[in-house]
Design a protein around this motif. Sequence first.
Motif, mmCIF file in Angstrom:
data_model
loop_
_atom_site.group_PDB
_atom_site.id
_atom_site.type_symbol
_atom_site.label_atom_id
_atom_site.label_comp_id
_atom_site.label_asym_id
_atom_site.label_seq_id
_atom_site.Cartn_x
_atom_site.Cartn_y
_atom_site.Cartn_z
ATOM 1 N N LEU A 109 0.836 -1.207 0.000
ATOM 2 C CA LEU A 109 0.000 0.000 0.000
ATOM 3 C C LEU A 109 0.871 1.257 0.000
ATOM 4 C CD1 LEU A 109 -2.704 -1.157 2.594
ATOM 5 C CD2 LEU A 109 -3.021 -0.924 0.139
ATOM 6 N N GLY A 169 -8.135 9.141 -3.931
ATOM 7 C CA GLY A 169 -8.323 7.948 -3.110
ATOM 8 C C GLY A 169 -7.420 7.905 -1.896
ATOM 9 N N GLN A 194 -8.856 7.941 1.964
ATOM 10 C CA GLN A 194 -9.444 6.659 2.342
ATOM 11 C C GLN A 194 -8.357 5.578 2.448
ATOM 12 O OE1 GLN A 194 -11.825 5.052 3.560
ATOM 13 N NE2 GLN A 194 -11.281 3.012 2.829
ATOM 14 N N ARG A 195 -7.377 5.610 1.542
ATOM 15 C CA ARG A 195 -6.293 4.629 1.585
ATOM 16 C C ARG A 195 -5.495 4.745 2.882
ATOM 17 N NH1 ARG A 195 -4.886 2.661 -2.884
ATOM 18 N NH2 ARG A 195 -7.140 2.605 -2.865
ATOM 19 N N GLU A 255 -6.604 5.515 5.698
ATOM 20 C CA GLU A 255 -7.366 4.805 6.740
ATOM 21 C C GLU A 255 -7.140 3.300 6.679
ATOM 22 O OE1 GLU A 255 -11.329 5.599 7.820
ATOM 23 O OE2 GLU A 255 -11.291 7.607 6.931
ATOM 24 N N VAL A 256 -7.015 2.783 5.471
ATOM 25 C CA VAL A 256 -6.754 1.340 5.311
ATOM 26 C C VAL A 256 -5.407 1.008 5.963
ATOM 27 C CG1 VAL A 256 -6.348 -0.521 3.665
ATOM 28 C CG2 VAL A 256 -8.115 1.180 3.202
ATOM 29 N N THR A 284 -5.805 1.034 9.670
ATOM 30 C CA THR A 284 -6.457 -0.184 10.174
ATOM 31 C C THR A 284 -5.455 -1.334 10.290
ATOM 32 O OG1 THR A 284 -8.590 0.424 9.212
ATOM 33 C CG2 THR A 284 -8.240 -1.903 9.657
ATOM 34 N N LEU A 285 -4.670 -1.528 9.237
ATOM 35 C CA LEU A 285 -3.721 -2.651 9.264
ATOM 36 C C LEU A 285 -2.607 -2.397 10.279
ATOM 37 C CD1 LEU A 285 -3.394 -3.492 5.445
ATOM 38 C CD2 LEU A 285 -4.919 -4.512 7.130
ATOM 39 N N GLU A 301 -3.674 -3.114 13.727
ATOM 40 C CA GLU A 301 -3.723 -4.563 13.947
ATOM 41 C C GLU A 301 -2.325 -5.097 14.266
ATOM 42 O OE1 GLU A 301 -6.571 -6.109 14.202
ATOM 43 O OE2 GLU A 301 -5.576 -8.028 14.615
#
Lengths: 499, 499
Positions: free
Chosen positions: A23, A35, A38-39, A41-42, A45-46, A49
């Motif tokens: 990414l 984009g 929003q990317r 945020e991805v 999230t990862l 984790e």
Amino acid sequence: MVEQQFREYIKTISNYQEAIGVLGWDLRTGAPRKGVEQRSEVIGTLSSEVFKMSTSDEIKNFIKKLREESTWFQLDEVTRGSVKECEKELKKLEKIPEKEFKDYVILTSNAESAWEEAKHNSDFASFQPYLEKIVDFNRKYVEWVGYEGNKYNALLDDYEPGLTVDIIDDVFGKLREAIVPLVKAVTESPNQPKTDFLFEHFPTKNQEALSKEILKSMQYDFEAGRLDTAVHPFATGLNPGDVRVTTKYDEKDFRTAVFGTIHEGGHALYEQNIDKKYIGTPLCDGTSMGIHESQSLFWENFVGRNKAFWEKHYDKLKEYATGQFDDVDLDTFYRGINVAGPSLIRIEADEMTYSLHIIVRYELEKALINGEIEVKDLPKAWNDKMEELLGIRPSNDAEGVLQDVHWSGGSFGYFPSYALGYVYAAQLKNALDKDLPNYDDLLREGNLAPIKEWMTKHVHQFGKSKEPLEILKDVTGEGVNPSYLIDYLREKYSEVYKL
Amino acid sequence: MVEQQFREYIKTISNYQEAIGVLGWDLRTGAPRKGVEQRSEVIGTLSSEVFKMSTSDEIKNFIKKLREESTWFQLDEVTRGSVKECEKELKKLEKIPEKEFKDYVILTSNAESAWEEAKHNSDFASFQPYLEKIVDFNRKYVEWVGYEGNKYNALLDDYEPGLTVDIIDDVFGKLREAIVPLVKAVTESPNQPKTDFLFEHFPTKNQEALSKEILKSMQYDFEAGRLDTAVHPFATGLNPGDVRVTTKYDEKDFRTAVFGTIHEGGHALYEQNIDKKYIGTPLCDGTSMGIHESQSLFWENFVGRNKAFWEKHYDKLKEYATGQFDDVDLDTFYRGINVAGPSLIRIEADEMTYSLHIIVRYELEKALINGEIEVKDLPKAWNDKMEELLGIRPSNDAEGVLQDVHWSGGSFGYFPSYALGYVYAAQLKNALDKDLPNYDDLLREGNLAPIKEWMTKHVHQFGKSKEPLEILKDVTGEGVNPSYLIDYLREKYSEVYKL
């Protein structure tokens, strides 16, 4: 059984990190603007984790069980190294209050755009409040994680484990002592290289084809990588079978792409040649920023800026160029690409002055973390240091204290690695010369495979399973020793500038 | 409170899916070969996390709480739609035994390479055992998830909810009845179009520039997307701000890129124009494969193969070409790009015969799932059907039953969407004509914006919040009706072939 479960657990973490890596590569090589938010945020999230998995009760239990004496010595070497890495990471992450960590992640993510704008407007005041909070966090961070001796050692440990302020002060002191007079001699030399031919039109398409050829001759494996463009070039190891290089093309200065590609190619060779047994563990990575930089700088300078290399490649360069070198003999070309002298921008600096730029930043960082100066004092302190070390003074903050992205991302402790990498590279070159005394002949023949193999044997293959000083000791028999770099620079610039 | 927690939960799932999407795009646009195996594991890790989150006790609790009557009618419309989608997904996933599901994922992932090799060697026997297991799983799957009427309905529901075998039998029956004689008439027509000029050298670079211009004129937003190359072109919506198109360039046949790009561009317009309120939910997606295909086929055929479109674009095409059209008038060109007739390969088929290729597959799938034929019978059954519908017989399985990837991935129930999409496209075109009676003039002026806006208003914006038949009903006032497509084909080919 526990060992296998642990290995699966860290494999999952490593898979997440690989996804984040893809990414990140994508964002920096042409992801569409609309984009990006929003990317991000991805990625968030990862990343969160990964943070959770790295500090979970589960991993604590794994470590506890695997550390039991009856088990520990029966573990595979890779598992043992991985446990140690996980422990180290855990110990740090645990000490950072979760709330402060989260706030800091958001702070640095916002600070980068604030920095970009501040740099664009040469307006330090607009960036100052961000940097104050970042420095404040780092001052607290060194207390949370602890340190021996100088507070700055806690930060060094994140980038260059084993290195301390005492060692670096000594190394950088020697570099400074040797390089400052060398810069003076070079500047005053009546034998300045001719450089006008460097700046003629060189089509992007041709630069790209040339870059690929050079990467191939360096033994970069295109079946395990690719070359793309990026505004800020980098190399990224997603896994040893997918290590990507980026570069950028300046049609008015072919050096940007050629030396930039060789530099990133040096990073990439490291990551492509880590032993596959480390895949899926935290050991499948370069051991430190400094050792990584030793690889990129070795290839960029000790190969790419070496005259013997161009004895082979100059004709190739002429083929791809559109006439700019037709009346330039090899010696003039060689001296031209090694032009040196004081300049304001680190990433445009030559081999000789590069370390001085790093010393400026190191001394400011150290003073900041130890509370000897404050953020508001930085612009003046920066300019003073530049004057002191390089004899020139920035006329605005964009070409001064605001030039680098690192601080906006909170990377305090990173800068020294650049100069250390250079010192390591010279030490490695010295050791390599003993095994391959025909080094220049190899370059002259374009036979770079033995050089790459030597690096793989002594550096690449180990990944993070050996610490930087361990690698250095095993190859050179010494600790950090700047005298090889100093000798190299003196010799090289005496030749180029006929001192 | 619960609503917000649920929305965060599904946002996380959606972020994982976006990451998987980027990894998938990357794999298909040039990821280095040697990293693929490890990358597949990364995708596996993230996919299994999505599976876990979609079937967890947590999501079950969310659904239960949100479904309580006092809560349900106070929910935001987007949340309600999302709950329904999650419920639907959960109901299916829950019924599949976990062990069988995992085995199936591994099976299909291995089957794809087995299929590739089998196709390469035209050796159905080597693929047969894989396909038998895949068909076996799908036969069990329809029992697990249940169905009304024909067993095949359970599979249709995954791709085209609301459609049934009864409806499709009727639609496809009418298509067949109309198209088979049309193919005969076209084949026998003495007025065959001239086509030699289609196959002259057209440089990739120029095709790429042309493809980009056409995408822009279609209102594809390059700030929310990019164009790359892929062996098997596709479009992928990562989020509405990042919807990527891929194409491929054949220097001996420009049609591959031009019509391929328009086709994928049609898919991309759909994804770029889904209302942003659906971001982070399962509704932020095309509503079905058929409606998606209606968009790509609408742009490819009703725009890209329309004569008025080329009245505007033919000069542009000539600019990028290197002379191949200089002596070809517009009418000859138009007839050339609309050449039609029986052929063996679906993806190379023309507008007229395409549906027949789909009917072949649909009938075989339906028979397989209902146990009327077995996998071993497929090669012969395929060839018989081809002869029956298209009047030609494949001479080997590579150009017959092995030509498509779909079955190796377990995509039974997918094929009908292609022909349904075509039927929908003709229905949409008919409705659009009422609102934009100057349709051909718009094409003639190159003013495609009103056409795209119309599609956004009636189709794109809703994402998955409306079912396919709901969209169709709201725009056209009808259900699936093949007569518009039939009329269109008859009229078009009567003109092209002067029937």
